[in-house]
Design a protein around this motif. Sequence first.
Motif, mmCIF file in Angstrom:
data_model
loop_
_atom_site.group_PDB
_atom_site.id
_atom_site.type_symbol
_atom_site.label_atom_id
_atom_site.label_comp_id
_atom_site.label_asym_id
_atom_site.label_seq_id
_atom_site.Cartn_x
_atom_site.Cartn_y
_atom_site.Cartn_z
ATOM 1 N N LEU A 1 0.826 -1.214 0.000
ATOM 2 C CA LEU A 1 0.000 0.000 0.000
ATOM 3 C C LEU A 1 0.859 1.263 0.000
ATOM 4 C CD1 LEU A 1 -2.863 -0.991 2.490
ATOM 5 C CD2 LEU A 1 -3.033 -0.750 0.011
ATOM 6 N N ILE A 2 2.082 1.168 0.549
ATOM 7 C CA ILE A 2 3.004 2.319 0.490
ATOM 8 C C ILE A 2 3.313 2.661 -0.959
ATOM 9 C CG2 ILE A 2 5.385 3.076 0.964
ATOM 10 C CD1 ILE A 2 5.216 1.441 3.570
ATOM 11 N N THR A 3 3.503 1.606 -1.789
ATOM 12 C CA THR A 3 3.892 1.819 -3.190
ATOM 13 C C THR A 3 2.682 1.795 -4.130
ATOM 14 O OG1 THR A 3 4.239 -0.557 -3.508
ATOM 15 C CG2 THR A 3 6.134 0.734 -2.772
ATOM 16 N N ILE A 4 1.475 2.073 -3.598
ATOM 17 C CA ILE A 4 0.251 1.946 -4.396
ATOM 18 C C ILE A 4 0.219 2.926 -5.568
ATOM 19 C CG2 ILE A 4 -1.204 3.561 -3.074
ATOM 20 C CD1 ILE A 4 -2.365 0.112 -4.229
ATOM 21 N N ASN A 5 0.898 4.057 -5.443
ATOM 22 C CA ASN A 5 0.894 5.053 -6.537
ATOM 23 C C ASN A 5 1.855 4.684 -7.659
ATOM 24 O OD1 ASN A 5 -1.051 6.714 -5.325
ATOM 25 N ND2 ASN A 5 0.504 7.629 -4.006
ATOM 26 N N SER A 6 2.733 3.718 -7.395
ATOM 27 C CA SER A 6 3.637 3.237 -8.437
ATOM 28 C C SER A 6 3.285 1.774 -8.719
ATOM 29 C CB SER A 6 5.091 3.364 -7.984
ATOM 30 O OG SER A 6 5.944 2.746 -8.911
ATOM 31 N N TYR A 7 2.445 1.551 -9.736
ATOM 32 C CA TYR A 7 1.919 0.216 -10.007
ATOM 33 C C TYR A 7 3.036 -0.772 -10.346
ATOM 34 C CZ TYR A 7 -1.683 -3.133 -11.379
ATOM 35 O OH TYR A 7 -2.511 -4.223 -11.430
ATOM 36 N N LYS A 8 4.071 -0.280 -11.024
ATOM 37 C CA LYS A 8 5.176 -1.149 -11.425
ATOM 38 C C LYS A 8 5.898 -1.725 -10.209
ATOM 39 C CE LYS A 8 8.918 0.612 -13.284
ATOM 40 N NZ LYS A 8 9.831 1.259 -14.256
ATOM 41 N N ILE A 9 6.232 -0.866 -9.245
ATOM 42 C CA ILE A 9 6.938 -1.324 -8.038
ATOM 43 C C ILE A 9 6.041 -2.269 -7.229
ATOM 44 C CG2 ILE A 9 7.943 -0.584 -5.833
ATOM 45 C CD1 ILE A 9 8.866 1.949 -7.226
ATOM 46 N N MET A 10 4.739 -1.946 -7.170
ATOM 47 C CA MET A 10 3.803 -2.781 -6.421
ATOM 48 C C MET A 10 3.718 -4.192 -7.009
ATOM 49 S SD MET A 10 -0.186 -2.044 -5.662
ATOM 50 C CE MET A 10 -0.711 -2.617 -7.274
ATOM 51 N N VAL A 11 3.653 -4.292 -8.336
ATOM 52 C CA VAL A 11 3.573 -5.604 -8.991
ATOM 53 C C VAL A 11 4.878 -6.380 -8.799
ATOM 54 C CG1 VAL A 11 3.407 -6.767 -11.233
ATOM 55 C CG2 VAL A 11 1.820 -4.928 -10.678
ATOM 56 N N ILE A 12 6.032 -5.680 -8.909
ATOM 57 C CA ILE A 12 7.328 -6.341 -8.673
ATOM 58 C C ILE A 12 7.381 -6.882 -7.241
ATOM 59 C CG2 ILE A 12 9.830 -5.955 -8.453
ATOM 60 C CD1 ILE A 12 9.534 -3.882 -10.744
ATOM 61 N N TYR A 13 6.911 -6.067 -6.280
ATOM 62 C CA TYR A 13 6.894 -6.498 -4.877
ATOM 63 C C TYR A 13 6.017 -7.737 -4.710
ATOM 64 C CZ TYR A 13 6.909 -6.242 0.193
ATOM 65 O OH TYR A 13 7.086 -6.539 1.514
ATOM 66 N N MET A 14 4.827 -7.716 -5.342
ATOM 67 C CA MET A 14 3.914 -8.848 -5.236
ATOM 68 C C MET A 14 4.523 -10.123 -5.828
ATOM 69 S SD MET A 14 1.071 -10.247 -4.372
ATOM 70 C CE MET A 14 -0.376 -9.243 -4.075
ATOM 71 N N VAL A 15 5.211 -9.991 -6.960
ATOM 72 C CA VAL A 15 5.841 -11.157 -7.604
ATOM 73 C C VAL A 15 6.944 -11.735 -6.703
ATOM 74 C CG1 VAL A 15 7.294 -11.896 -9.547
ATOM 75 C CG2 VAL A 15 5.278 -10.480 -9.970
ATOM 76 N N LEU A 16 7.778 -10.860 -6.147
ATOM 77 C CA LEU A 16 8.877 -11.324 -5.283
ATOM 78 C C LEU A 16 8.336 -11.946 -3.993
ATOM 79 C CD1 LEU A 16 11.369 -8.347 -5.754
ATOM 80 C CD2 LEU A 16 11.593 -10.638 -6.692
ATOM 81 N N TYR A 17 7.309 -11.321 -3.420
ATOM 82 C CA TYR A 17 6.687 -11.863 -2.200
ATOM 83 C C TYR A 17 6.052 -13.220 -2.484
ATOM 84 C CZ TYR A 17 3.124 -12.461 1.422
ATOM 85 O OH TYR A 17 2.322 -12.982 2.413
ATOM 86 N N SER A 18 5.360 -13.332 -3.631
ATOM 87 C CA SER A 18 4.717 -14.599 -4.009
ATOM 88 C C SER A 18 5.759 -15.692 -4.214
ATOM 89 C CB SER A 18 3.905 -14.429 -5.295
ATOM 90 O OG SER A 18 2.962 -13.411 -5.154
ATOM 91 N N THR A 19 6.894 -15.339 -4.822
ATOM 92 C CA THR A 19 7.954 -16.324 -5.064
ATOM 93 C C THR A 19 8.501 -16.880 -3.757
ATOM 94 O OG1 THR A 19 8.581 -15.087 -7.042
ATOM 95 C CG2 THR A 19 10.140 -16.725 -6.269
ATOM 96 N N SER A 20 8.839 -15.988 -2.831
ATOM 97 C CA SER A 20 9.398 -16.463 -1.551
ATOM 98 C C SER A 20 8.346 -17.212 -0.736
ATOM 99 C CB SER A 20 9.976 -15.297 -0.746
ATOM 100 O OG SER A 20 9.048 -14.256 -0.634
ATOM 101 N N LEU A 21 7.064 -16.787 -0.830
ATOM 102 C CA LEU A 21 6.005 -17.463 -0.067
ATOM 103 C C LEU A 21 5.740 -18.870 -0.602
ATOM 104 C CD1 LEU A 21 3.865 -17.209 2.188
ATOM 105 C CD2 LEU A 21 2.280 -16.341 0.465
#
Length: 324
Positions: free
Chosen positions: A178-198
């Motif tokens: 939610l901190i990076t919600i205004n930057s969709y690119k960073i948010m999606v990268i974060y989600m992909v990396l979080y999903s990978t480690s999870l």
Amino acid sequence: MLFNSTKLLLTNTMMIGVIMTICSNNWISMWMGLEMSLLSFIPFMQTKNSISSESMIKYFIMQSVASTMLLFSVVIMLIGVNMMNEMIMSMAMLIKLGSAPFHNWVLMIIETMNYYTMFSMLTILKLPPLTIMYQINTKMLIIPILMGMIMGAVFCLNQSSMRKTLGYSSIYNMSLMLITINSYKIMVIYMVLYSTSLIMLIMIVKHMKINFINQMMLNEHNNFLKINLWMNMLSMGGFPPLIGFLSKMLVIQFILHKMEYMLAFVLLTTSMLVMMFYMRMAFTSMISYSSFKKWSNYSNLTEMTIMTLNLTLTPMLISLTVIF
């Protein structure tokens, strides 16, 4: 859990709902996509646990309330009263995300779920609400973000259940998204990396049949598998040079670029607490004396792939950003 034709159909419908919400250009289509993914996901929650049906009803009620609030805010927009619509829509999406202060329903239903179903709920089904939050472009998220970081880090210290630990970790990571919600690119990268480690952590935990932290002392698996578990725990906590560190570094860089130093201070402080409870689990797994088998049914190739991804992905991605 066998993946039969019904579940294959439901998975397709769920993904169509997710893609429909992400790609839509009007609110009603977004709402329809959310409802499709909601109704397709509920059957996956059914397990042999006797209270799984109760969890399904709780999940349905919370998601229905959020969907109703979304429709209500759309109606307010249509009649031209634009004072409350942003706040109501933001609240609806925070409920759907399971972010603080609307996070209790996640912890109530997560205990009865299968690990892979839980992974879908914590990652794939968070994308549509995050997309809607990006479209709203609200500025009133600082309180939910701070509450999510503090609650996710502090309340998890008292947990012994593996699923609830991952649930609190998801609440914490949702605040960072939610901190990076205004930057969709960073948010999606974060989600992909979080999903990978999870997903890597869930694969190992499910194989070792760990439901509670104290079971880590009693496992009978080889040391290589334990080292993999340890590394995945450290990755989820954000320890360099593993995958979790890269995602956290992106968020810190984003905050410093926006010059929000107080938020950066809270993030770094709560990160220490998150690292503490993942380190606690890692040391329980590694250092306690336990017997282990000379064989393992788990593929060495899988273990090697997980370890390679954990160790090499961060340096590779950093070098790619330097090149491009």
